[in-house]
Design an enzyme around this catalytic site. Sequence first.
Site, PDB file in Angstrom:
ATOM      1  N   ILE A  29      40.885  44.505  41.531  1.00  0.00           N
ATOM      2  CA  ILE A  29      41.208  43.221  40.918  1.00  0.00           C
ATOM      3  C   ILE A  29      41.853  42.278  41.914  1.00  0.00           C
ATOM      4  O   ILE A  29      41.645  41.063  41.864  1.00  0.00           O
ATOM      5  CB  ILE A  29      42.104  43.465  39.684  1.00  0.00           C
ATOM      6  CG1 ILE A  29      41.286  44.194  38.616  1.00  0.00           C
ATOM      7  CG2 ILE A  29      42.662  42.171  39.126  1.00  0.00           C
ATOM      8  CD1 ILE A  29      42.093  44.983  37.634  1.00  0.00           C
ATOM      9  N   ASP A  30      42.618  42.814  42.853  1.00  0.00           N
ATOM     10  CA  ASP A  30      43.261  41.977  43.859  1.00  0.00           C
ATOM     11  C   ASP A  30      42.209  41.274  44.716  1.00  0.00           C
ATOM     12  O   ASP A  30      42.287  40.065  44.959  1.00  0.00           O
ATOM     13  CB  ASP A  30      44.168  42.850  44.733  1.00  0.00           C
ATOM     14  CG  ASP A  30      45.407  42.100  45.195  1.00  0.00           C
ATOM     15  OD1 ASP A  30      45.625  40.956  44.754  1.00  0.00           O
ATOM     16  OD2 ASP A  30      46.175  42.667  45.989  1.00  0.00           O
ATOM     17  N   ASP A  31      41.225  42.021  45.207  1.00  0.00           N
ATOM     18  CA  ASP A  31      40.149  41.405  45.989  1.00  0.00           C
ATOM     19  C   ASP A  31      39.384  40.381  45.154  1.00  0.00           C
ATOM     20  O   ASP A  31      39.002  39.320  45.655  1.00  0.00           O
ATOM     21  CB  ASP A  31      39.182  42.485  46.483  1.00  0.00           C
ATOM     22  CG  ASP A  31      39.619  43.080  47.804  1.00  0.00           C
ATOM     23  OD1 ASP A  31      39.202  42.564  48.847  1.00  0.00           O
ATOM     24  OD2 ASP A  31      40.386  44.053  47.799  1.00  0.00           O
TER      25      ASP A  31
END
Length: 543
Positions: free
Chosen positions: A391-393
């Site tokens: 989710i961060d990417d």
Amino acid sequence: MQKETNSKESANATNKGIRDVLRSAINWSKARQSEDGMWCGPLETNCCMEAQWILAMYFIDFDDHKKPKVLQYILDKQREDGSWDVYYGSEHGDINTTLECYFALRVSGFDPDEPVMVKARKWLLENKWTERIRVFTKYWLALFGEWPWAHTPVIPPEIIFLPRWCPFNIYDFAAWARATMMPISILSVRRPIKELPEHLRLDELFPEGRDKVDYRLQRKSNKAISWDNFFMKIDHALHAYNRFPVKPFRELAIKLTMQWILEHQDEDGAWGGIQPPWIYGIIIMHVEGFALDQINMSRAIDAFNLHWQVPIGEGTMLQASESPIWDTFLTMTAFMDAGETPGTSPELLKALDYVLAKENRYHGDWSVMVGKHVEPGGWAFQRANNYYPDIDDAAIAICTLKRIQKLIPRESVRARRVDSALRRTINWILAMQNPNGGWAAFDRDNTRELVTKIPFADFGEMLDPPSADVTGHVVEALTMCGFSRNHPAIAKAIKFLYDEQEDDGSWFGRWGVNYIYGTCGVLPALMGIGDTKETPQVRRALD
């Protein structure tokens, strides 16, 4: 008037200096873009990576051509006190890294009386290595008969039978732990041993004799009644079951676990884009009889030769992971911050084509908890990781794509591809929000703390809870797409972020592993939804 003139000249000189530095940095980066459009910096970790590779290759009888340079890298990283550490600038050596490096050097033929070995051994003995090593290190010793399998935790492969609603099903564990424990579950019941010749055994690390060592697992709690002690009893029972001649469904469990492992292998030969499941995957395929030229095995061995090795000085570093997606999106953003456009930097378009081709389109492990009705989207951290987009990417990707979307022709094929990728990724991210409003890295609702009590869980994080840094990046990304603080998902996320603020005003950075990182991840999100420097949470963070 003269002072004013001098001041302007000084300001112009400063601005010119800044422009020159920027231009130099841009040119440096352009020269280092890969042919396929990505940027990827080396990912440095610790020498467990190199040591375990050498031990694994010895275990499977594979003659690796890069071994001399890998050994050189290990030697170059030894500290003055004889130990090896786990992060740059550490004040202390690490017991597990040092033991594994020592062992790798020994099986490679280093004599115990060589200076490098004498220093390392002295440090290990002074630091009572037998009392302090982790479970993973014990597994490596057990593989060669240097530690009794009977005193390592059992992860029964029968765990594969547990439905997802049941405690301790494999999806209760974080993505990285899940991918690692699957091969270990077979390893811990097969208990293979590759006998070492006498001259390679570690007798010198047992100066008082092997029979004087307390091999038992250390209790985590001194309380008479605790979950830790309960699971120690369970572990004893599993060991007893292992010794029982009749074990119904054991072979079926191993077969299904092996099937899960093979299905999760990435196209570059690794698993999950990280070293632990990869190295144990190689070990367990060997244990289960896979030949070196069998397709899954050969791809796994070759993966390090493709792009996971990095020359450092006279040696070769083996990465624990790689970061081409993350690095490429951040470099694209930096270029645009510096005034570059697709018109002035064809490198931007090349990078855009690369990341669009790498969008995740697989129903990976995340879909087990979320459901396959949700269309896949987002990106992984690595170039070849189909099952674990993070989710961060995905959030950083949205921020970058929204920027470049304004710089390319609206009716172009690229623009339509960007629109579609953004739509899928936004919908996927919204589906991945946790009930408390935050976002984790790989999974939703992966917070069952009971799994952290098992004896196996002494190596680090076993769960993937929501974090402030990832949630901050997601909120920042969604506000760039027009989401307001009145949107239900944003409202829940803001409450989560407010609740997560530390007493001193900071936010913890779980993935940057410090408070500056966490705070800098949250502040742009709060500003994006309309908070100002007068908002109490923002003021406390700035203070």
